[in-house]
Design a protein around this motif. Structure first.
Motif, PDB file in Angstrom:
ATOM      1  N   PRO A   8       3.932  -4.540 -10.025  1.00  0.00           N
ATOM      2  CA  PRO A   8       4.721  -5.645  -9.467  1.00  0.00           C
ATOM      3  C   PRO A   8       3.838  -6.753  -8.890  1.00  0.00           C
ATOM      4  N   ALA A   9       4.481  -7.835  -8.473  1.00  0.00           N
ATOM      5  CA  ALA A   9       3.781  -9.014  -7.960  1.00  0.00           C
ATOM      6  C   ALA A   9       2.903  -8.668  -6.758  1.00  0.00           C
ATOM      7  N   ALA A  10       1.691  -9.201  -6.776  1.00  0.00           N
ATOM      8  CA  ALA A  10       0.723  -9.086  -5.668  1.00  0.00           C
ATOM      9  C   ALA A  10       0.337  -7.648  -5.345  1.00  0.00           C
ATOM     10  N   SER A  11       0.406  -6.773  -6.349  1.00  0.00           N
ATOM     11  CA  SER A  11      -0.031  -5.386  -6.126  1.00  0.00           C
ATOM     12  C   SER A  11      -1.553  -5.284  -6.196  1.00  0.00           C
ATOM     13  N   GLY A  12      -2.191  -6.329  -6.745  1.00  0.00           N
ATOM     14  CA  GLY A  12      -3.648  -6.326  -6.880  1.00  0.00           C
ATOM     15  C   GLY A  12      -4.095  -6.063  -8.303  1.00  0.00           C
ATOM     16  N   LYS A  13      -3.142  -6.091  -9.254  1.00  0.00           N
ATOM     17  CA  LYS A  13      -3.503  -5.753 -10.639  1.00  0.00           C
ATOM     18  C   LYS A  13      -4.450  -6.782 -11.265  1.00  0.00           C
ATOM     19  N   GLY A  14      -4.280  -8.064 -10.914  1.00  0.00           N
ATOM     20  CA  GLY A  14      -5.146  -9.102 -11.480  1.00  0.00           C
ATOM     21  C   GLY A  14      -6.578  -8.959 -10.968  1.00  0.00           C
ATOM     22  N   THR A  15      -6.700  -8.703  -9.673  1.00  0.00           N
ATOM     23  CA  THR A  15      -8.024  -8.518  -9.066  1.00  0.00           C
ATOM     24  C   THR A  15      -8.723  -7.322  -9.716  1.00  0.00           C
ATOM     25  N   ARG A 139      -0.542  -9.658   1.590  1.00  0.00           N
ATOM     26  CA  ARG A 139      -1.652 -10.140   0.752  1.00  0.00           C
ATOM     27  C   ARG A 139      -1.347 -11.510   0.153  1.00  0.00           C
ATOM     28  N   ARG A 140      -0.125 -11.650  -0.394  1.00  0.00           N
ATOM     29  CA  ARG A 140       0.224 -12.918  -1.046  1.00  0.00           C
ATOM     30  C   ARG A 140       0.308 -14.048  -0.023  1.00  0.00           C
ATOM     31  N   GLU A 143      -3.177 -15.055   0.807  1.00  0.00           N
ATOM     32  CA  GLU A 143      -3.747 -15.761  -0.336  1.00  0.00           C
ATOM     33  C   GLU A 143      -3.257 -17.222  -0.362  1.00  0.00           C
ATOM     34  N   MET A 189      -5.389   0.998   0.487  1.00  0.00           N
ATOM     35  CA  MET A 189      -6.758   0.818  -0.044  1.00  0.00           C
ATOM     36  C   MET A 189      -7.185  -0.635   0.058  1.00  0.00           C
ATOM     37  N   ASP A 190      -8.472  -0.862   0.393  1.00  0.00           N
ATOM     38  CA  ASP A 190      -8.966  -2.231   0.268  1.00  0.00           C
ATOM     39  C   ASP A 190      -9.378  -2.441  -1.195  1.00  0.00           C
ATOM     40  N   ILE A 191      -9.812  -3.659  -1.531  1.00  0.00           N
ATOM     41  CA  ILE A 191     -10.075  -3.976  -2.942  1.00  0.00           C
ATOM     42  C   ILE A 191     -11.150  -3.051  -3.516  1.00  0.00           C
TER      43      ILE A 191
HETATM   44  N1  LIG Z   1      -6.338  -3.482  -2.358  1.00  0.00           N
HETATM   45  C1  LIG Z   1      -6.217  -4.703  -1.812  1.00  0.00           C
HETATM   46  N2  LIG Z   1      -6.267  -4.864  -0.471  1.00  0.00           N
HETATM   47  C2  LIG Z   1      -6.125  -6.096   0.087  1.00  0.00           C
HETATM   48  N3  LIG Z   1      -5.942  -7.229  -0.593  1.00  0.00           N
HETATM   49  C3  LIG Z   1      -5.884  -7.142  -1.925  1.00  0.00           C
HETATM   50  C4  LIG Z   1      -6.017  -5.888  -2.618  1.00  0.00           C
HETATM   51  N4  LIG Z   1      -5.919  -6.118  -3.936  1.00  0.00           N
HETATM   52  C5  LIG Z   1      -5.724  -7.454  -4.090  1.00  0.00           C
HETATM   53  N5  LIG Z   1      -5.727  -8.073  -2.887  1.00  0.00           N
HETATM   54  C6  LIG Z   1      -5.494  -9.506  -2.628  1.00  0.00           C
HETATM   55  O1  LIG Z   1      -4.082  -9.697  -2.757  1.00  0.00           O
HETATM   56  C7  LIG Z   1      -3.789 -10.916  -3.431  1.00  0.00           C
HETATM   57  C8  LIG Z   1      -2.972 -10.606  -4.693  1.00  0.00           C
HETATM   58  O2  LIG Z   1      -3.794  -9.910  -5.604  1.00  0.00           O
HETATM   59  P1  LIG Z   1      -3.688 -10.132  -7.174  1.00  0.00           P
HETATM   60  O3  LIG Z   1      -4.767  -9.333  -7.801  1.00  0.00           O
HETATM   61  O4  LIG Z   1      -3.599 -11.577  -7.501  1.00  0.00           O
HETATM   62  O5  LIG Z   1      -2.273  -9.442  -7.459  1.00  0.00           O
HETATM   63  P2  LIG Z   1      -1.359  -9.437  -8.768  1.00  0.00           P
HETATM   64  O6  LIG Z   1      -2.233  -9.817  -9.929  1.00  0.00           O
HETATM   65  O7  LIG Z   1      -0.849  -8.045  -8.847  1.00  0.00           O
HETATM   66  O8  LIG Z   1      -0.279 -10.430  -8.496  1.00  0.00           O
HETATM   67  C9  LIG Z   1      -5.139 -11.579  -3.709  1.00  0.00           C
HETATM   68  O9  LIG Z   1      -5.401 -12.508  -2.677  1.00  0.00           O
HETATM   69  C10 LIG Z   1      -6.140 -10.438  -3.660  1.00  0.00           C
HETATM   70  O10 LIG Z   1      -7.415 -10.855  -3.228  1.00  0.00           O
END
Ligand SMILES: Nc1ncnc2c1ncn2[C@@H]1O[C@H](COP(=O)(O)OP(=O)(O)O)[C@@H](O)[C@H]1O
Ligand SMILES: Nc1ccn([C@@H]2O[C@H](COP(=O)(O)OP(=O)(O)O)[C@@H](O)[C@H]2O)c(=O)n1
Length: 208
Positions: A8-15, A139-140, A143, A189-191
């Motif tokens: 889902p949105a802002a789960s961190g999948k893109g990162t 997170r979003r 951001e 979890m952190d990144i």
């Molecule tokens: N595990 C994490 N802990 C804290 N922040 C995170 C984590 N993973 C991603 N982020 C941050 O959360 C925001 C959304 O991440 P993003 O990868 O763009 O999500 P998605 O692609 O799922 O929408 C970004 O600012 C990113 O740096």
């Protein structure tokens, strides 16, 4: 090698997708940008987001290399993207482009909503990345505020939840975990920790 990452949105999948692509020296495609690019073009032309014929026409001329993440990542474009993403004919057109990208050497990491289920059902490794809505909204919001956008936690949380419902309940290619996908819940979890957990799953799968 193809790695499919959904969630889902802002789960961190893109990162995660970017870091994993870098780590394994693979190409990377953020498929959300393809839906965002079509939505942004319709908005710019003042066209209704439900106009499938025009959406398909825009998709046919889409150049993946020219999608500008800095422009397309705007919050309201994410909302508009989830509205065009219910259009089955548009999805067919975009999935064609995404599959062609995935087929190129040396392989790719793709992230989105339907990668493990529709775009790359035979991916080498599938991850389903999730986190509690509150963590995702936090997170979003951070951001967006970091980019100088006006964002309140409460409205971002409400928007994410609404988008989750729309993405999970649509009839074509809804957001759902593939039966053979590994679940990665990043709430606590952190990144860096999430990245290490993902690499562990991938390496274990590759080792058979
Ligand atoms: N595990 C994490 N802990 C804290 N922040 C995170 C984590 N993973 C991603 N982020 C941050 O959360 C925001 C959304 O991440 P993003 O990868 O763009 O999500 P998605 O692609 O799922 O929408 C970004 O600012 C990113 O740096
Ligand atoms: N493979 C995909 C990727 C995105 N999408 C749609 O596009 C919207 C924007 O996706 P995104 O991945 O850029 O959004 P974020 O998760 O980054 O907020 C999603 O809400 C989905 O409706 C989709 O339907 N299928």
């Amino acid at each position: 090698m193809i790695i499919a990452i959904d969630g889902p949105a802002a789960s961190g999948k893109g990162t995660l997708a970017r870091r994993i692509a870098d780590h394994y020296k693979l190409n990377h495609l953020d498929t959300g940008l393809t839906y965002r690019a079509v939505a942004a073009a319709l908005l710019a032309q003042g066209m209704p987001l439900g106009d499938e014929a025009i959406a398909i026409e825009v998709a046919r001329h889409l150049d993946l290399a020219k999608m500008d993440k800095s422009v397309l990542s705007a919050h309201e474009i994410g909302e508009a993207a989830s509205r065009v993403a219910v259009l089955g004919g548009l999805r067919e057109e975009l999935v064609r482009l995404q599959k062609a990208f995935a087929a190129k050497a040396p392989g790719a990491v793709l992230d989105g909503r339907d990668i493990g289920t529709v775009v790359c059902p035979d991916a080498t490794v599938k991850l389903f990345v999730t986190a509690a809505p509150e963590a995702r909204a936090k997170r979003r919001t951070a951001e967006m505020q970091g980019k100088g956008e006006d964002a309140s936690y409460a409205s971002v949380l409400e928007d994410l939840k609404r988008r989750d419902v729309r993405d999970s309940s649509r009839s074509v290619a809804p957001l759902k975990q593939a039966a053979d996908a590994h679940l990665l819940d990043t709430t606590e979890m952190d990144i860096e920790t999430a990245f290490q957990a993902a690499v562990d799953i991938i390496d274990r799968t590759l080792a058979g």
